[in-house]
Design a protein around this motif. Structure first.
Motif, PDB file in Angstrom:
ATOM      1  N   LEU A  91       1.498  -1.177  -0.488  1.00 21.23           N
ATOM      2  CA  LEU A  91      -0.186   0.104   0.311  1.00 21.23           C
ATOM      3  C   LEU A  91       0.871   1.281   0.126  1.00 21.23           C
ATOM      4  O   LEU A  91       0.558   2.182  -0.234  1.00 21.23           O
ATOM      5  CB  LEU A  91      -1.285   0.393   1.306  1.00 21.23           C
TER       6      LEU A  91
ATOM      7  N   LEU B 260       2.503   1.780  -3.288  1.00 16.41           N
ATOM      8  CA  LEU B 260       1.354   1.718  -4.449  1.00 16.41           C
ATOM      9  C   LEU B 260       0.669   3.347  -4.024  1.00 16.41           C
ATOM     10  O   LEU B 260       0.667   4.058  -5.147  1.00 16.41           O
ATOM     11  CB  LEU B 260      -0.361   1.417  -4.172  1.00 16.41           C
TER      12      LEU B 260
ATOM     13  N   ARG C 206       1.565   6.858  -6.542  1.00 16.78           N
ATOM     14  CA  ARG C 206      -0.273   6.934  -7.181  1.00 16.78           C
ATOM     15  C   ARG C 206       0.310   9.062  -7.615  1.00 16.78           C
ATOM     16  O   ARG C 206       0.308   9.642  -7.689  1.00 16.78           O
ATOM     17  CB  ARG C 206      -0.899   7.109  -6.292  1.00 16.78           C
TER      18      ARG C 206
ATOM     19  N   MET D 261      -3.178   3.671 -12.670  1.00 21.87           N
ATOM     20  CA  MET D 261      -3.919   2.496 -10.459  1.00 21.87           C
ATOM     21  C   MET D 261      -4.247   2.002 -11.131  1.00 21.87           C
ATOM     22  O   MET D 261      -3.700   0.022 -10.801  1.00 21.87           O
ATOM     23  CB  MET D 261      -4.215   3.829 -10.531  1.00 21.87           C
ATOM     24  N   ASN D 262      -5.493   1.495 -11.821  1.00 17.82           N
ATOM     25  CA  ASN D 262      -6.378   0.381 -12.240  1.00 17.82           C
ATOM     26  C   ASN D 262      -5.464  -0.895 -13.122  1.00 17.82           C
ATOM     27  O   ASN D 262      -5.313  -1.577 -12.569  1.00 17.82           O
ATOM     28  CB  ASN D 262      -7.290   0.699 -13.504  1.00 17.82           C
TER      29      ASN D 262
ATOM     30  N   THR E 127      -3.076  -2.528 -10.407  1.00 19.48           N
ATOM     31  CA  THR E 127      -3.603  -3.007  -9.646  1.00 19.48           C
ATOM     32  C   THR E 127      -3.920  -4.686  -9.851  1.00 19.48           C
ATOM     33  O   THR E 127      -4.086  -4.970  -9.727  1.00 19.48           O
ATOM     34  CB  THR E 127      -4.312  -2.412  -8.658  1.00 19.48           C
TER      35      THR E 127
ATOM     36  N   LEU F 185      -1.896  -7.602  -9.875  1.00 22.05           N
ATOM     37  CA  LEU F 185      -2.007  -7.953  -8.041  1.00 22.05           C
ATOM     38  C   LEU F 185      -3.084  -8.347  -8.303  1.00 22.05           C
ATOM     39  O   LEU F 185      -2.521 -10.020  -7.582  1.00 22.05           O
ATOM     40  CB  LEU F 185      -2.456  -7.253  -7.438  1.00 22.05           C
TER      41      LEU F 185
END
Length: 195
Positions: free
Chosen positions: A161, A164, A168, A182-183, A186, A189
Motif C-alpha cells: 500500500l 502504491l 500514485r 492505478m487500475n 493494481t 495484483l
C-alpha cells in the motif's frame, strides 16, 4: 434470496463522541471491539457496575471516561454514537428511543431491529482495513471470516500500500489518467484464481 443493503463506511472515531451504556460482559466486548479497531476513540462508559475486565480495558485507554451511575438521558448530550449493552431490554429500548429523538446513531446489543448500524468483523493489516457484515444474521460467521482473512493476508500488504501510494504521487495528468494507471498496476495484483 435476501440481500445485504447496509452502507459500509469507515468513521474517524477519534473525532466522534461515543456513549457506551453497560459495564458487563457485553459492554466489555463492545468496548474491546471499538478500541481494537479505533484505539483513539473517545468513549464515555456509563454503568452502575463495571466488571473487572471492563475496568482493566478502560484503564489501559486514556480516552475512556467511566461514570458509575444508572443510565439517564442527560448522558446523551454531545454524543454522536450510542451503544446500549445493558442486561435490561426495557432500558436498552429507552436508550434507543431517547437517542433516536436526538438523531443519534444507536446500536442495541443483540437486538438488530433497534440498530442503526452493526459492529461487524474487522481485519486490519497496517493501513488496510476490511469490514465484514452478515447483515446482523450471524456475528459468529463474521468473526470466523475475520480470522481466515487475518491468516491469509500477508503482513507485507502494508508495504504494498505504501509503495502504491508513492507511485500514485508520481503520476502526472488528469484524474482519469491517474485512475487508469492505478487500475493497470493494481490489476497485476489479482490474476484469475490467484491473489
Amino acid at each position: 434470496m435476501s440481500k445485504n443493503t447496509l452502507y459500509p463506511i469507515f468513521l474517524k472515531a477519534h473525532e466522534l463522541n461515543f456513549l457506551l451504556i453497560g459495564g458487563g460482559f457485553v459492554g466489555t466486548e463492545k468496548l474491546s471491539f471499538l478500541l481494537k479497531s479505533s484505539p483513539e476513540a473517545q468513549v464515555t462508559a456509563v454503568s452502575k457496575e463495571f466488571n473487572s475486565e471492563f475496568l482493566e480495558l478502560a484503564e489501559s485507554a486514556a480516552n475512556v471516561t467511566l461514570i458509575q451511575d444508572v443510565y439517564h438521558e442527560k448522558y446523551l448530550g454531545g454524543k454522536h454514537i450510542v451503544i446500549a449493552a445493558t442486561n435490561f431490554p426495557e432500558i436498552n429500548r429507552q436508550i434507543h428511543d431517547e437517542a433516536k429523538e436526538r438523531y443519534i446513531l444507536v446500536n442495541v446489543a443483540d437486538t438488530p431491529e433497534l440498530c442503526d448500524f452493526y459492529l461487524g468483523g474487522i481485519v486490519t493489516k497496517g493501513n488496510l482495513k476490511i469490514a465484514i457484515s452478515t447483515n446482523g444474521k450471524s456475528p459468529t460467521t463474521a468473526k470466523r471470516l475475520r480470522q481466515l482473512l487475518e491468516e491469509v493476508l500477508p503482513e507485507e500488504v502494508d508495504d504494498l500500500l505504501e509503495n502504491l501510494n508513492a507511485y500514485r504521487d508520481t503520476l502526472k495528468g488528469d484524474f482519469e489518467y491517474k485512475v487508469k494507471a492505478m487500475n493497470e498496476i493494481t490489476g497485476l495484483l489479482v490474476e484469475k484464481g490467484k491473489v
